[in-house]
Design an enzyme around this catalytic site. Structure first.
Site, PDB file in Angstrom:
ATOM      1  N   LYS A 204       5.212   9.412   8.494  1.00 22.16           N
ATOM      2  CA  LYS A 204       5.055   8.903   9.864  1.00 22.16           C
ATOM      3  C   LYS A 204       6.139   9.410  10.827  1.00 22.16           C
ATOM      4  O   LYS A 204       6.129  10.548  11.259  1.00 22.16           O
ATOM      5  CB  LYS A 204       4.975   7.368   9.834  1.00 22.16           C
ATOM      6  CG  LYS A 204       3.735   6.859   9.046  1.00 22.16           C
ATOM      7  CD  LYS A 204       3.698   5.361   8.981  1.00 22.16           C
ATOM      8  CE  LYS A 204       2.614   4.852   8.046  1.00 22.16           C
ATOM      9  NZ  LYS A 204       1.265   4.889   8.625  1.00 22.16           N
TER      10      LYS A 204
ATOM     11  N   ASP B 128       9.422   2.495  -0.662  1.00 24.15           N
ATOM     12  CA  ASP B 128       8.415   3.195   0.131  1.00 24.15           C
ATOM     13  C   ASP B 128       8.701   2.862   1.596  1.00 24.15           C
ATOM     14  O   ASP B 128       8.318   1.797   2.083  1.00 24.15           O
ATOM     15  CB  ASP B 128       7.012   2.752  -0.278  1.00 24.15           C
ATOM     16  CG  ASP B 128       5.956   3.451   0.575  1.00 24.15           C
ATOM     17  OD1 ASP B 128       4.755   3.321   0.253  1.00 24.15           O
ATOM     18  OD2 ASP B 128       6.324   4.099   1.584  1.00 24.15           O
TER      19      ASP B 128
ATOM     20  N   TYR C 297       0.859  -1.186   0.000  1.00 20.07           N
ATOM     21  CA  TYR C 297       0.000   0.000   0.000  1.00 20.07           C
ATOM     22  C   TYR C 297       0.893   1.232   0.000  1.00 20.07           C
ATOM     23  O   TYR C 297       1.869   1.282   0.764  1.00 20.07           O
ATOM     24  CB  TYR C 297      -0.895   0.002   1.244  1.00 20.07           C
ATOM     25  CG  TYR C 297      -1.717   1.255   1.451  1.00 20.07           C
ATOM     26  CD1 TYR C 297      -1.445   2.120   2.503  1.00 20.07           C
ATOM     27  CD2 TYR C 297      -2.783   1.574   0.613  1.00 20.07           C
ATOM     28  CE1 TYR C 297      -2.205   3.275   2.710  1.00 20.07           C
ATOM     29  CE2 TYR C 297      -3.543   2.721   0.809  1.00 20.07           C
ATOM     30  CZ  TYR C 297      -3.251   3.559   1.863  1.00 20.07           C
ATOM     31  OH  TYR C 297      -3.996   4.702   2.049  1.00 20.07           O
TER      32      TYR C 297
HETATM   33  P1  KE4 Z   1      -0.295   8.527   4.624  1.00 26.85           P
HETATM   34  O1  KE4 Z   1      -0.813   9.262   3.419  1.00 26.85           O
HETATM   35  O2  KE4 Z   1      -1.389   7.769   5.339  1.00 26.85           O
HETATM   36  O3  KE4 Z   1       0.531   9.409   5.569  1.00 26.85           O
HETATM   37  O4  KE4 Z   1       0.778   7.428   4.110  1.00 26.85           O
HETATM   38  C1  KE4 Z   1       0.367   6.484   3.151  1.00 26.85           C
HETATM   39  C2  KE4 Z   1       1.291   5.286   3.224  1.00 26.85           C
HETATM   40  C3  KE4 Z   1       2.267   5.120   2.254  1.00 26.85           C
HETATM   41  N1  KE4 Z   1       3.131   4.086   2.299  1.00 26.85           N
HETATM   42  C4  KE4 Z   1       3.072   3.174   3.299  1.00 26.85           C
HETATM   43  C5  KE4 Z   1       4.046   2.036   3.315  1.00 26.85           C
HETATM   44  C6  KE4 Z   1       2.098   3.298   4.325  1.00 26.85           C
HETATM   45  O5  KE4 Z   1       2.064   2.374   5.321  1.00 26.85           O
HETATM   46  C7  KE4 Z   1       1.189   4.366   4.292  1.00 26.85           C
HETATM   47  C8  KE4 Z   1       0.098   4.536   5.331  1.00 26.85           C
HETATM   48  N2  KE4 Z   1      -0.107   3.415   6.193  1.00 26.85           N
HETATM   49  C9  KE4 Z   1      -1.418   3.284   6.789  1.00 26.85           C
HETATM   50  C10 KE4 Z   1      -1.339   2.112   7.766  1.00 26.85           C
HETATM   51  N3  KE4 Z   1      -1.517   0.871   7.089  1.00 26.85           N
HETATM   52  C11 KE4 Z   1      -1.869   4.536   7.452  1.00 26.85           C
HETATM   53  C12 KE4 Z   1      -3.028   4.359   8.406  1.00 26.85           C
HETATM   54  C13 KE4 Z   1      -4.310   4.883   7.831  1.00 26.85           C
HETATM   55  O6  KE4 Z   1      -4.546   4.690   6.608  1.00 26.85           O
HETATM   56  O7  KE4 Z   1      -5.070   5.471   8.638  1.00 26.85           O
END
Ligand code: KE4
Length: 427
Positions: free
Chosen positions: A266, A238, A143
């Site tokens: 994060k 990523d 993701y």
């Molecule tokens: P954000 O746009 O949520 O800051 O990051 C997206 C993203 C990109 N790449 C990786 C590897 C990620 O894990 C994420 C976001 N992770 C999720 C948790 N599985 C965020 C939690 C959520 O969607 O509320």
């Protein structure tokens, strides 16, 4: 005791879609009412009824040094006293860039953004602009935020062309997105044989944290690096989730492989909105204003977020701090496995640095999305609710990773393992 979360959730659903501002928080895959939280401190989080939990979500990763760390709180407060945002360069942005570069030498230039999604979206545009190619190769179960071109639900069969995984994403946007099974270098070689000279980038979570926690095999990442070198495609790690967790220098340090570009998020914001895209200067300088690939953001690099991220990384980079949290994580998982065995519950665990995953399966190995999908999700749901009841807060999904902070101590460990012992007995 009155359950304030139920009252608050009922009201929130009148105003916020699904009562939440991010889908995974809605407890849809585990059932029940999302717990409303009102404060955190170190390894602990407290709900609106005053119940305390040891927290392994940590805002889905950002809180590497725990909730409300005094250094972070004072850095934000002091910075805010001088203003929150200027829309002009500030020294803090260079300071955070220097700290990140000191931990990730593959990053020669960096661009701050406001989320991991924005970092990955910008990485795709930059890779396409720099190479003049259109195709992006990603992996099933990985993701990269809610970027149209990357919200691709892998189709049937071994290797697929992109099939829109979400309504609102036109086929024209995903037809240049290739999908391959994670940890399967042969599948990737087949795609490169067919599309190699049209692939702009391979985008991979070097530690997949969005299908529980599944580390890449070293030969898989080394294979990706070689294929990209041969074909002129860019290798993009990523590390939004694995950054500063898989190792202090991220998965690229853990595996000793340098990507061309790295996406961050994060931890780099310490709980405030920060994402970043960094990498080889020759590639990064293709971004505006140095180069033709446009990218911008009103609050990119804002002082509060920079101060929060800098305080977090400065603390994390102190001698032995990250290593101690890694060692604590190992103690947690050893204790969980010991208690699961004693209760006759088949449990497999993965640890990479301060990220971890637990799988209810008697399989020897879990290496790709299909393996994760075969684990006992129903048992996970009972485990999740049992631990929640016992004061341990895990992510409400069998497809999320767990996180440890430097604030997780012996009290948190014994609280968690005592809870696990009781819950395993009922599983
Ligand atoms: P954000 O746009 O949520 O800051 O990051 C997206 C993203 C990109 N790449 C990786 C590897 C990620 O894990 C994420 C976001 N992770 C999720 C948790 N599985 C965020 C939690 C959520 O969607 O509320």
């Amino acid at each position: 005791m009155s359950n304030q979360s139920e009252r608050l959730f009922a009201e929130a659903q009148q105003h916020l879609v699904g009562g939440v501002n991010s889908a995974v928080r809605a407890f849809r895959s585990v059932g029940g009412t999302p717990v409303f939280m009102r404060r955190g401190s170190g390894a602990w989080i407290e709900d609106v009824d005053g119940k305390q939990y040891v927290d392994y979500v940590l805002s889905y990763g950002p809180l590497a040094i725990g909730h409300a760390h005094p250094k972070v709180v004072s850095a934000i407060a002091e910075t805010a006293a001088s203003g929150t945002s200027f829309g002009a360069p500030t020294e803090l942005e260079t300071e955070l860039a220097l700290r990140v570069k000191s931990l990730m030498p593959a990053i020669e230039r960096i661009r701050m953004v406001n989320s991991g999604t924005e970092a990955c979206m910008s990485a795709v545009r930059l890779a396409r602009g720099y190479t003049g190619r259109d195709r992006i190769l990603k992996f099933r179960g990985n993701y990269h935020g809610h970027v149209d071109a990357l919200l691709v639900e892998a189709g049937s069969g071994v290797l697929t062309l992109g099939i829109p995984g979400s309504p609102g994403v036109p086929a024209s946007v995903t037809e240049t997105t290739l999908t391959a099974p994670f940890n399967d270098i042969e599948g990737v070689k087949a795609l490169f044989a067919e599309y190699g000279d049209s692939i702009a980038a391979v985008l991979v979570e070097p530690v997949a944290g969005n299908m529980n926690c599944v580390p890449a095999r070293p030969d898989f990442l080394a294979g990706l690096r070689a294929l990209c070198d041969e074909s002129g495609a860019l290798l993009v790690f990523d590390e939004v989730m694995s950054g500063f967790r898989a190792a202090l220098g991220g998965a690229q340090a853990h595996y000793g492989i340098h990507p061309d570009l790295t996406c961050l998020g994060k931890v780099i914001g310490g709980g405030l909105p920060v994402g970043a895209l960094g990498g080889r200067a020759e590639v990064m300088e293709y971004l505006a204003p140095s180069g033709p690939v446009y990218q911008a953001g009103t609050l990119s690099g804002n002082p509060l977020a920079m101060a929060s991220g800098l305080a977090t990384l400065n603390e994390l980079a102190k001698p032995d701090v990250h290593a101690n949290a890694e060692a604590w994580t190992a103690r947690l998982l050893a204790g969980m496995q010991e208690r699961a065995r004693a209760a006759g519950v088949p449990l497999l665990t993965h640890q990479v640095g301060t990220m971890f995953g637990v799988f209810f399966t008697d399989a020897e190995r879990v290496e790709r999305f299909e393996d994760v999908a075969e684990c006992d999700a129903e048992r996970f749901v009972r485990f999740f609710h049992g631990m929640l009841e016992a004061g341990v807060y895990l992510a409400p999904s069998a497809f999320e990773a767990g996180f440890v902070s430097t604030a997780h101590d012996d009290v948190a460990l014994s609280h968690t393992l005592d809870a696990a012992e009781r819950v395993f007995a009922d599983l």
